[in-house]
Design an enzyme around this catalytic site. Sequence first.
Site, PDB file in Angstrom:
ATOM      1  N   ASN A 148       0.871  -1.174   0.000  1.00 28.70           N
ATOM      2  CA  ASN A 148       0.000   0.000   0.000  1.00 28.70           C
ATOM      3  C   ASN A 148       0.912   1.228   0.000  1.00 28.70           C
ATOM      4  OD1 ASN A 148      -1.776   2.042   0.653  1.00 28.70           O
ATOM      5  ND2 ASN A 148      -2.837   0.889   2.259  1.00 28.70           N
TER       6      ASN A 148
ATOM      7  N   ARG B  82      -2.475  -1.935  -3.532  1.00 27.11           N
ATOM      8  CA  ARG B  82      -3.509  -0.904  -3.588  1.00 27.11           C
ATOM      9  C   ARG B  82      -3.111   0.039  -4.728  1.00 27.11           C
ATOM     10  NH1 ARG B  82      -3.915   4.244   0.236  1.00 27.11           N
ATOM     11  NH2 ARG B  82      -5.659   5.233  -0.780  1.00 27.11           N
TER      12      ARG B  82
ATOM     13  N   HIS C 104     -10.669   6.036  -1.821  1.00 25.77           N
ATOM     14  CA  HIS C 104     -10.750   5.416  -0.492  1.00 25.77           C
ATOM     15  C   HIS C 104     -11.668   4.185  -0.509  1.00 25.77           C
ATOM     16  CE1 HIS C 104      -9.509   9.541   1.249  1.00 25.77           C
ATOM     17  NE2 HIS C 104      -8.468   8.718   1.281  1.00 25.77           N
TER      18      HIS C 104
ATOM     19  N   GLY D 142      -8.347  11.381   6.940  1.00 27.52           N
ATOM     20  CA  GLY D 142      -6.916  11.200   7.218  1.00 27.52           C
ATOM     21  C   GLY D 142      -6.176  12.366   6.594  1.00 27.52           C
ATOM     22  N   ASN D 143      -4.947  12.142   6.117  1.00 24.03           N
ATOM     23  CA  ASN D 143      -4.285  13.218   5.372  1.00 24.03           C
ATOM     24  C   ASN D 143      -5.079  13.519   4.112  1.00 24.03           C
ATOM     25  OD1 ASN D 143      -2.048  13.879   6.997  1.00 24.03           O
ATOM     26  ND2 ASN D 143      -1.109  11.930   6.428  1.00 24.03           N
ATOM     27  N   GLY D 144      -5.529  12.440   3.461  1.00 23.96           N
ATOM     28  CA  GLY D 144      -6.530  12.569   2.403  1.00 23.96           C
ATOM     29  C   GLY D 144      -7.873  12.258   3.051  1.00 23.96           C
TER      30      GLY D 144
ATOM     31  N   ASP E  49      -0.847  18.857   9.888  1.00 30.83           N
ATOM     32  CA  ASP E  49      -1.130  17.684  10.718  1.00 30.83           C
ATOM     33  C   ASP E  49      -2.204  18.041  11.749  1.00 30.83           C
ATOM     34  OD1 ASP E  49       0.255  14.926  11.736  1.00 30.83           O
ATOM     35  OD2 ASP E  49      -0.414  16.156  13.435  1.00 30.83           O
TER      36      ASP E  49
ATOM     37  N   GLY F 209     -10.521  10.557  11.793  1.00 31.64           N
ATOM     38  CA  GLY F 209     -11.852  10.048  12.144  1.00 31.64           C
ATOM     39  C   GLY F 209     -11.827   9.131  13.362  1.00 31.64           C
ATOM     40  N   GLU F 210     -10.740   8.355  13.492  1.00 27.65           N
ATOM     41  CA  GLU F 210     -10.672   7.396  14.608  1.00 27.65           C
ATOM     42  C   GLU F 210     -10.130   8.026  15.879  1.00 27.65           C
ATOM     43  OE1 GLU F 210      -8.476   3.851  13.327  1.00 27.65           O
ATOM     44  OE2 GLU F 210      -9.402   4.064  11.353  1.00 27.65           O
ATOM     45  N   ASN F 211      -9.363   9.114  15.734  1.00 23.89           N
ATOM     46  CA  ASN F 211      -8.630   9.625  16.896  1.00 23.89           C
ATOM     47  C   ASN F 211      -9.000  11.019  17.376  1.00 23.89           C
ATOM     48  OD1 ASN F 211      -6.682   7.388  17.268  1.00 23.89           O
ATOM     49  ND2 ASN F 211      -6.080   7.972  15.188  1.00 23.89           N
TER      50      ASN F 211
ATOM     51  N   GLU G 212      -7.611  -1.503   5.462  1.00 27.12           N
ATOM     52  CA  GLU G 212      -7.478  -1.631   4.009  1.00 27.12           C
ATOM     53  C   GLU G 212      -6.617  -2.827   3.619  1.00 27.12           C
ATOM     54  OE1 GLU G 212      -5.780   2.270   3.753  1.00 27.12           O
ATOM     55  OE2 GLU G 212      -7.477   3.060   2.651  1.00 27.12           O
TER      56      GLU G 212
END
Length: 403
Positions: A15, A101, A189, A214-216, A287, A337-339, A386
Amino acid sequence: MSPHDPPQAPILTINSGSSSLKFAIFTRQDGDERLVLSGVASSISKPSSSQSRGRLKIEDSAGAVLLDEQREFASQKEALQAVQSRLEEHGSAHPAAIGHRVVHGGPKLREHQKITPDVLRTLEESVHFAPLHIPPAVDLIRETEKLFPGAPQIACFDTAFHRTLPEIASRFPLPEELWEQGILRYGFHGLSYESIVSILGKDLRPRTVLAHLGNGSSLAALEKGVSVDTSMGLTPTGGIPMSTRSGDLDPGILLYLMRARGMDAGALEQMLNHRSGLASLSGGESDLRRLQQASESGDRKAAFAIAVFCRSIARTVAAYAAVLGGLDQLVFTAGIGENSSLVRSLAAARLEFLGIELDEESNRKHRTVISKRGSVCEVRVVHTDEDRQIARHTRRLLGSAAD
Ligand code: ADP
């Protein structure tokens, strides 16, 4: 894979991002893919004087560090060579197949498939659709062929999940010949979205919005698990503002920059992908975690960048509620999204009119379900996987790769 390979034979997943190369080994156990080890080569092509030093890290499935070394990688190819030689030392360099990927396959490659010389040619012919993504992907596939001779390779496209988009969502209001030539909304994604759908299983509700942040970053509207709209378009530069990408713009801005500033395609591409988004709004920082820290210390530009980001997320969720005729579920995933409970909270606060009510304690603790009991729309946090999704497709397609 030869017919003699055992069904649990290892699969290597690759990936690659703009400056990192993630990889993992999976074997088959109890009907699914079991992670054996994973790793990342990071800060690829960054000068050694830059803040982040090149590094190769490998962990076992429990997260124990098997290898952690600092080294510079001039290219993805060089990183893959280092990965291959370290896997060789761990006795893991002989996978039955390798799954990649691939971000964009252009108009002709919309299904995950075995990489044949024909597929590679088609991919190369589509280079104008994704000049930033297709050439490095092709180079990496060719290098993989050299380093792992004889192992079949499978391409898993990020666009595949969105091939279900109806014309009303995928067609841009531009002259018809462009639509016919494949200038349309592909969406990205996809492997992450597939992974979330698979993890949710029976918990997936009929009208769901997935937010991969994420970053994207992108969002997708799902009707019974099928993608019916998504925020990224022809390329991953579109949609909501991202760490360094602009997201959607008034196209007149590009015309202005070309005419009044003499910017050509290369200069625009550089600006839109690397000097825009959160980085441009905050005065340089892209970031999200560092932006949160700066904002807490009173940095108003950082706070503004976060506010724009969260408003864009909420605006897109609301638009998709209109597309879906209501909303039953909102799912946050990926690094932010997760953090980031802050981003989830600021976005959700604008969506109370859709029946979204967050339970702030659950949100702070990153629990699986973070909406209040009784919230009309359920809100979840799901860790995306992923790589496992790539491994699943790779093993599934091995059957058809036995030629
Ligand atoms: P990529 O698109 O490169 O795969 P990721 O999904 O890893 O990106 O997400 C990276 C983003 O997630 C960064 O902006 C990072 O600051 C943010 N992030 C990671 N952990 C946290 C955290 N604990 N709190 C807030 N943001 C975080």
